[in-house]
Design an enzyme around this catalytic site. Sequence first.
Site, short mmCIF file in Angstrom:
data_model
loop_
_atom_site.label_atom_id
_atom_site.label_comp_id
_atom_site.label_asym_id
_atom_site.label_seq_id
_atom_site.Cartn_x
_atom_site.Cartn_y
_atom_site.Cartn_z
N LYS A 117 0.85 -1.21 0.00
CA LYS A 117 0.00 0.00 0.00
C LYS A 117 0.88 1.25 0.00
CE LYS A 117 -3.85 -2.36 2.24
NZ LYS A 117 -4.54 -2.74 3.49
N GLN A 132 -4.73 -1.17 9.58
CA GLN A 132 -4.72 -2.52 9.01
C GLN A 132 -5.38 -3.50 9.98
OE1 GLN A 132 -3.80 -3.30 5.94
NE2 GLN A 132 -3.97 -5.51 6.12
N ASP A 155 -11.08 3.22 4.07
CA ASP A 155 -11.51 1.82 4.07
C ASP A 155 -13.03 1.70 3.94
OD1 ASP A 155 -9.86 -0.37 4.18
OD2 ASP A 155 -9.42 -0.15 6.32
N1 GUN Z 1 -6.95 -6.46 6.15
C1 GUN Z 1 -7.31 -7.20 5.08
N2 GUN Z 1 -8.02 -6.46 4.21
C2 GUN Z 1 -8.12 -5.24 4.75
C3 GUN Z 1 -8.75 -4.03 4.31
O1 GUN Z 1 -9.36 -3.93 3.25
N3 GUN Z 1 -8.64 -2.98 5.15
C4 GUN Z 1 -7.99 -3.06 6.33
N4 GUN Z 1 -7.93 -1.97 7.10
N5 GUN Z 1 -7.40 -4.16 6.77
C5 GUN Z 1 -7.46 -5.24 5.97
#
Ligand code: GUN
Length: 299
Positions: free
Chosen positions: A53, A97, A120
């Site tokens: 990311k 995350q 998100d």
């Molecule tokens: N962990 C796995 N997928 C995601 C996501 O889309 N957002 C977040 N914050 N954590 C994740």
Amino acid sequence: MTTVIDGKQAAASVVAAVKDAAEKLEAEAGRKPGLAVVIVGDDPASHAYVNSKGKMAKQCGFKSVQHTLPEETSQETLMALVAELNADPEIDGILVQLPLPKHLNSDAVIQSILPEKDVDGLHVVNAGKLATGDMETGLVSCTPAGAMILVRQIHGNDLSGLNALVIGRSNLFGKPMAQLLLNANATVTIAHSRSRDLAGIARGADILVAAVGRAEMVKADWVKPGATVIDVGINRVPAPEKGEGKNKLVGDVDFAECAPVAAAISPVPGGVGPMTIAMLMANTVIAAYRAAGRQAPKF
Ligand code: GUN
């Protein structure tokens, strides 16, 4: 011939548009979109996701910051960091995350993010806006937003008359995916582990979206001939054919079996996966445009 939906290509075109939009914002408003990613603990898979990311954010021309906190971080410390990022005018998007270590209350953390910085799309305000069809001021969860771009590639923007099935009912994917399909006029069913005759329900779907987390569960006789199949699963399974102790990634759909029955199908890897990160970038640039008082681009 079955169309194998190329998520890498679709993601690359979203990222290219994000990059252009970020350049334009910097030229006109003198600021870069800013994305902060917060990770707690040392789960290797989560670190791998977070690193990619950050890398992608830099490629898009963003200000990218990562906060890595130790496993034993307290709720107060994490919430204080979110409060600081909420107040930082250079940060447009905040992503914490998931999953967080068990002693932390994820929901309290997520709900403390300002909705306009919740890239998100997990804040109740954003979930509510999606549920009420407000696509102008909210932010949509990245994986469903990405899956929806793949659906639109096949069917266009109007899904009137089409039956769509989402298998899975999570807040992160199943529920927002169903809302997006409904907003596009599909007739939507949500199925899950307690549904009866999943195969029978699936056979009625023109658009079948699988997000169950069970390797290759969707078989050929679940698929309506000519359907569009979107596979959201990411399952690591043993692959002895690649050598002893080796693994491979497979989806929730048995691709080899289902591909000949479907008209269009997304593979794993290379389908929905690459779209998630692209949509995170899209949400961040959207949030930055809105923060600058400008009309946000659409993806
Ligand atoms: N962990 C796995 N997928 C995601 C996501 O889309 N957002 C977040 N914050 N954590 C994740």
